[in-house]
Design an enzyme around this catalytic site. Sequence first.
Site, PDB file in Angstrom:
ATOM      1  N   HIS A   1      30.493 -16.492  -8.549  1.00 37.68           N
ATOM      2  CA  HIS A   1      29.317 -15.989  -7.803  1.00 37.68           C
ATOM      3  C   HIS A   1      28.501 -15.089  -8.717  1.00 37.68           C
ATOM      4  CE1 HIS A   1      26.988 -14.040  -4.599  1.00 37.68           C
ATOM      5  NE2 HIS A   1      27.448 -14.957  -3.759  1.00 37.68           N
TER       6      HIS A   1
ATOM      7  N   THR B   1      20.829 -13.963 -12.214  1.00 38.66           N
ATOM      8  CA  THR B   1      19.576 -14.277 -12.908  1.00 38.66           C
ATOM      9  C   THR B   1      18.396 -13.817 -12.057  1.00 38.66           C
ATOM     10  OG1 THR B   1      20.681 -16.289 -13.621  1.00 38.66           O
ATOM     11  CG2 THR B   1      18.306 -16.188 -14.008  1.00 38.66           C
TER      12      THR B   1
ATOM     13  N   ASP C   1       1.362   5.333  27.723  1.00 36.21           N
ATOM     14  CA  ASP C   1       1.652   3.899  27.847  1.00 36.21           C
ATOM     15  C   ASP C   1       1.089   3.372  29.173  1.00 36.21           C
ATOM     16  OD1 ASP C   1       2.831   1.397  27.616  1.00 36.21           O
ATOM     17  OD2 ASP C   1       4.833   2.079  28.217  1.00 36.21           O
TER      18      ASP C   1
HETATM   19  C1  SPV Z   1       8.161  -0.954  26.059  1.00 35.48           C
HETATM   20  O1  SPV Z   1       8.913  -0.858  25.076  1.00 35.48           O
HETATM   21  O2  SPV Z   1       6.992  -0.614  26.040  1.00 35.48           O
HETATM   22  C2  SPV Z   1       8.674  -1.543  27.302  1.00 35.48           C
HETATM   23  C3  SPV Z   1      10.100  -1.426  27.612  1.00 35.48           C
HETATM   24  O3  SPV Z   1       7.895  -2.049  28.073  1.00 35.48           O
HETATM   25  S1  SPV Z   1      10.283  -0.024  28.611  1.00 35.48           S
HETATM   26  O4  SPV Z   1       9.716   1.112  27.905  1.00 35.48           O
HETATM   27  O5  SPV Z   1      11.696   0.139  28.874  1.00 35.48           O
HETATM   28  O6  SPV Z   1       9.548  -0.251  29.856  1.00 35.48           O
HETATM   29 MG    MG Z   2       5.878  -1.688  27.634  1.00 36.89          MG
END
Ligand code: SPV
Ligand code: MG
Length: 431
Positions: free
Chosen positions: A89, A122, A204
Amino acid sequence: MKRVYTCFCTDVIHEGHLNIIHEARKYGEVVVGVLSDAAMIRFNRFPTVSFEERVQLVKDIPEVSNVVIQNDVMYDEVVAELHPDYVIHGDNWLHGPMKAIRDNVAALLEPYGGEIIDVPYTYNEDVKNTDDRIKAKLAMPEYRRKRLKQLISIRPIVKAIEVHNGITGLIAEKTVVEHNGELDQFDAMWISSLCDSTAKGKPDIELVDMTSRFQTINDVTEVTTKPIIFDGDTGGLTEHFVYTVRTLEKMGVSAIIIEDKTGLKKNSLFGTEVKQTQDSIENFSAKIAAGKKAQLTDDFMIIARIESLILEQGMEDALTRAHAFVKAGADGIMIHSRKKDPTEILEFCDQFRAENKTTPIVVVPSSFNTITEAELAEHGVNIVIYANQLTRSAFPAMKKTAEDILKYHRAKEVDDRLLPIKDIITLIDEI
Ligand code: SPV
Ligand code: MG
């Protein structure tokens, strides 16, 4: 005549391989094992040619006497069968995760006096170019897009990790570990709405718009080859969703997951602590069907995420929705829970699988994190997503560093926990 064994895990025969064969021939007849797809994917990159073609490549080398299949990264099976006098190897397996393979071979040869031959690895311009070209091919949209479906059919469970920029993409791409004599890596990447928003300092709530989310995908695809699962939140208006599907397909994304919520979306991990509205089965099914109709390739997947357990609507509701969304065309079902105990998730998987044996199931064990991948696979789960752990581990580390620099009025005290400058500059590949 002595027997010399080597194993190839490559799509292209280059000077390095021929050098190994040439050296091997000096010791006896040369038997080459070709690593199966499943074993190759476990620790190396995805093959760009079929197993049969890889076998043929090796058969075409005149100094090779025999070609066999090696079904596992470790050599137990082949050594038991072939009893080679020598295993040869490249010496790149003396360090890093691959050392586990060398240790495995050494332990297998030792009882009967077999020997290992390490030949200098190599790495010249030609080998580097070959390597670059394979990576570039794997990153092309038409190859990357279909890889999630391929992985679902090969891997016992596909493991995805959250990425939100180039550097986290590189971590997902390059991290390979050896543990308990086994090698492993992530199969895919998850572009989380939570972490993509958090990286921008935003909540978010579908505030970060699609153009910006697409730019994140672009940053990731520029430096990686692994398939992408995109968190599409609610998918937005059906009239907009169809455009999103087309764009994602064009970018080489493998799947979008959309959740059956409507109105102002909040992160699921808030559960019923905030007001969240679940979409009707009819509306959400129509959104899925419209997306499937807009899709141009067979590779792309639209995965329906069910929020019934998050919103405490019960198991029956979750199952009814799952079957309805599959009927509407969903290529997979993601079931989510924010309970620490995985019982409700497993119950859903068992009941869904009793009626539907094939539609992939996806889970995100952020809260129910004691469950192992093997246990999830036993209950029919196909994809596990580690949705936010990279972001959550980086944040406390960065915060502590910022605090300590302020405390000590210099950076010396934090130096021990930093990635050496040399490592950070070599992390990024040069073309
Ligand atoms: C994310 O990662 O944005 C998700 C998963 O939607 S959770 O945060 O668990 O909803
Ligand atoms: Mg999400």
